[in-house]
Design a protein around this motif. Sequence first.
Motif, PDB file in Angstrom:
ATOM      1  N   LEU A  31       5.479  18.772 -55.752  1.00 47.34           N
ATOM      2  CA  LEU A  31       6.872  19.006 -55.374  1.00 47.34           C
ATOM      3  C   LEU A  31       7.014  20.306 -54.581  1.00 47.34           C
ATOM      4  O   LEU A  31       7.792  20.374 -53.624  1.00 47.34           O
ATOM      5  CB  LEU A  31       7.746  19.048 -56.633  1.00 47.34           C
ATOM      6  N   ALA A  32       6.257  21.320 -54.968  1.00 43.29           N
ATOM      7  CA  ALA A  32       6.293  22.580 -54.221  1.00 43.29           C
ATOM      8  C   ALA A  32       5.740  22.385 -52.810  1.00 43.29           C
ATOM      9  O   ALA A  32       6.286  22.927 -51.833  1.00 43.29           O
ATOM     10  CB  ALA A  32       5.501  23.653 -54.954  1.00 43.29           C
ATOM     11  N   ALA A  33       4.657  21.601 -52.684  1.00 41.72           N
ATOM     12  CA  ALA A  33       4.080  21.329 -51.360  1.00 41.72           C
ATOM     13  C   ALA A  33       5.080  20.567 -50.488  1.00 41.72           C
ATOM     14  O   ALA A  33       5.235  20.864 -49.299  1.00 41.72           O
ATOM     15  CB  ALA A  33       2.788  20.530 -51.510  1.00 41.72           C
ATOM     16  N   GLU A  66       2.445  25.501 -37.605  1.00 40.47           N
ATOM     17  CA  GLU A  66       3.072  26.776 -37.935  1.00 40.47           C
ATOM     18  C   GLU A  66       2.282  27.510 -39.020  1.00 40.47           C
ATOM     19  O   GLU A  66       2.074  28.716 -38.950  1.00 40.47           O
ATOM     20  CB  GLU A  66       4.515  26.547 -38.414  1.00 40.47           C
ATOM     21  N   ILE A  67       1.854  26.764 -40.041  1.00 41.83           N
ATOM     22  CA  ILE A  67       1.082  27.385 -41.116  1.00 41.83           C
ATOM     23  C   ILE A  67      -0.247  27.901 -40.590  1.00 41.83           C
ATOM     24  O   ILE A  67      -0.690  29.007 -40.922  1.00 41.83           O
ATOM     25  CB  ILE A  67       0.848  26.368 -42.253  1.00 41.83           C
ATOM     26  N   ALA A  68      -0.900  27.096 -39.745  1.00 40.88           N
ATOM     27  CA  ALA A  68      -2.220  27.466 -39.225  1.00 40.88           C
ATOM     28  C   ALA A  68      -2.169  28.750 -38.408  1.00 40.88           C
ATOM     29  O   ALA A  68      -3.162  29.487 -38.342  1.00 40.88           O
ATOM     30  CB  ALA A  68      -2.788  26.327 -38.380  1.00 40.88           C
ATOM     31  N   ASP A  69      -1.023  29.027 -37.802  1.00 41.66           N
ATOM     32  CA  ASP A  69      -0.891  30.219 -36.963  1.00 41.66           C
ATOM     33  C   ASP A  69      -0.644  31.488 -37.766  1.00 41.66           C
ATOM     34  O   ASP A  69      -0.628  32.582 -37.199  1.00 41.66           O
ATOM     35  CB  ASP A  69       0.257  30.028 -35.956  1.00 41.66           C
ATOM     36  N   LEU A  76      -3.752  28.505 -46.870  1.00 39.54           N
ATOM     37  CA  LEU A  76      -2.472  27.884 -47.192  1.00 39.54           C
ATOM     38  C   LEU A  76      -2.497  26.381 -46.939  1.00 39.54           C
ATOM     39  O   LEU A  76      -1.921  25.597 -47.703  1.00 39.54           O
ATOM     40  CB  LEU A  76      -1.360  28.543 -46.365  1.00 39.54           C
ATOM     41  N   LEU A  77      -3.177  25.973 -45.860  1.00 37.50           N
ATOM     42  CA  LEU A  77      -3.277  24.537 -45.559  1.00 37.50           C
ATOM     43  C   LEU A  77      -4.044  23.801 -46.656  1.00 37.50           C
ATOM     44  O   LEU A  77      -3.651  22.707 -47.078  1.00 37.50           O
ATOM     45  CB  LEU A  77      -3.954  24.325 -44.210  1.00 37.50           C
ATOM     46  N   TRP A  78      -5.146  24.396 -47.112  1.00 33.07           N
ATOM     47  CA  TRP A  78      -5.905  23.765 -48.194  1.00 33.07           C
ATOM     48  C   TRP A  78      -5.066  23.677 -49.465  1.00 33.07           C
ATOM     49  O   TRP A  78      -5.092  22.659 -50.171  1.00 33.07           O
ATOM     50  CB  TRP A  78      -7.189  24.546 -48.460  1.00 33.07           C
ATOM     51  N   ALA A  79      -4.326  24.735 -49.756  1.00 31.67           N
ATOM     52  CA  ALA A  79      -3.471  24.727 -50.946  1.00 31.67           C
ATOM     53  C   ALA A  79      -2.403  23.650 -50.828  1.00 31.67           C
ATOM     54  O   ALA A  79      -2.097  22.944 -51.808  1.00 31.67           O
ATOM     55  CB  ALA A  79      -2.826  26.102 -51.136  1.00 31.67           C
ATOM     56  N   ALA A 131      -6.713  20.752 -42.224  1.00 33.98           N
ATOM     57  CA  ALA A 131      -7.264  22.011 -42.744  1.00 33.98           C
ATOM     58  C   ALA A 131      -8.756  22.122 -42.479  1.00 33.98           C
ATOM     59  O   ALA A 131      -9.275  23.214 -42.217  1.00 33.98           O
ATOM     60  CB  ALA A 131      -6.997  22.106 -44.249  1.00 33.98           C
ATOM     61  N   ALA A 132      -9.461  20.974 -42.511  1.00 39.40           N
ATOM     62  CA  ALA A 132     -10.904  20.970 -42.278  1.00 39.40           C
ATOM     63  C   ALA A 132     -11.256  20.951 -40.799  1.00 39.40           C
ATOM     64  O   ALA A 132     -12.439  20.995 -40.442  1.00 39.40           O
ATOM     65  CB  ALA A 132     -11.536  19.769 -42.974  1.00 39.40           C
TER      66      ALA A 132
END
Length: 279
Positions: A31-33, A66-69, A76-79, A131-132
């Motif tokens: 839910l948080a993701a 946006e996260i990747a930048d 964060l992407l893996w999480a 992410a990978a």
Amino acid sequence: MNASALVRDGRIEAERAARGSVTRGAARAGLAARGVIYLLVGALALQIAFGDGEKRQADRQGALAEIADRPYGSVLLWALGVGLVGMALWRLSEVVFGSVGPDGRKPRKRLLALARCVFYCFVAYSVLAFAAGAGDGGGSSDKQSRDVTARVLELPAGRWIVGAVGAGIVAGGIWIGGRALLRTYRENLRLGQMSPRTRRLVDVTGVAGGAARGLVFAAAGAFAVRAALDYEPDRAKGLDDTLRSFAETSAGPGLLACVAAGLVLFGVFSFAMARWRKV
């Protein structure tokens, strides 16, 4: 102890394990993701509404970019991907053991949980692949919608299939928005653990966020129906184009800003669900 009693006790133990801390943690992480994704999509749409996001995509791929930048973006992407895996596992537990509530074991609830499980498996895979470095986050939602619509339209009765799916998405959007306005989400929240002020804030995010989410779904479904009627795959729109279409109405960018703000609120509501939802 007879065989039937052993089977019953085994089932009870298995269900207790499914409702245990691991499953609860998976549900809350999921839910948080989901909240992070909606928060970012809404923020990107707000930038577009104010004329500062023409090169950005207000969809899942845009949110992942946006996260990747950001600093530690890969972590964060893996999480985020792991959290979405948790969401899929939680929904799978609902398919097997039923969901919370008096009617949680009914076939309709299990089928809905199965659909959600399949959806979040796909989303989790696309995020983890991104992410990978082995994927593009599922690709542009607009291109996906056009490509899938084009392939389906080539099938026998393809127009009917696209039209039926589009009508189903419209109905789903109305259902999502209606349930938000009726505040049915309260049935799944531990309201007793909230202060009166917190309950009011959750209601604001739940009603406004759910209504905006339902409106976006309904609009996307309407575009699919139009693509079927006109036999033009390009009429179908993904999330990004659907959001941009609100700015093209007579209400102008102001409507897009309202819808985008609603999606941000739904992201916040997802965080509240992660904290107080019954699992």
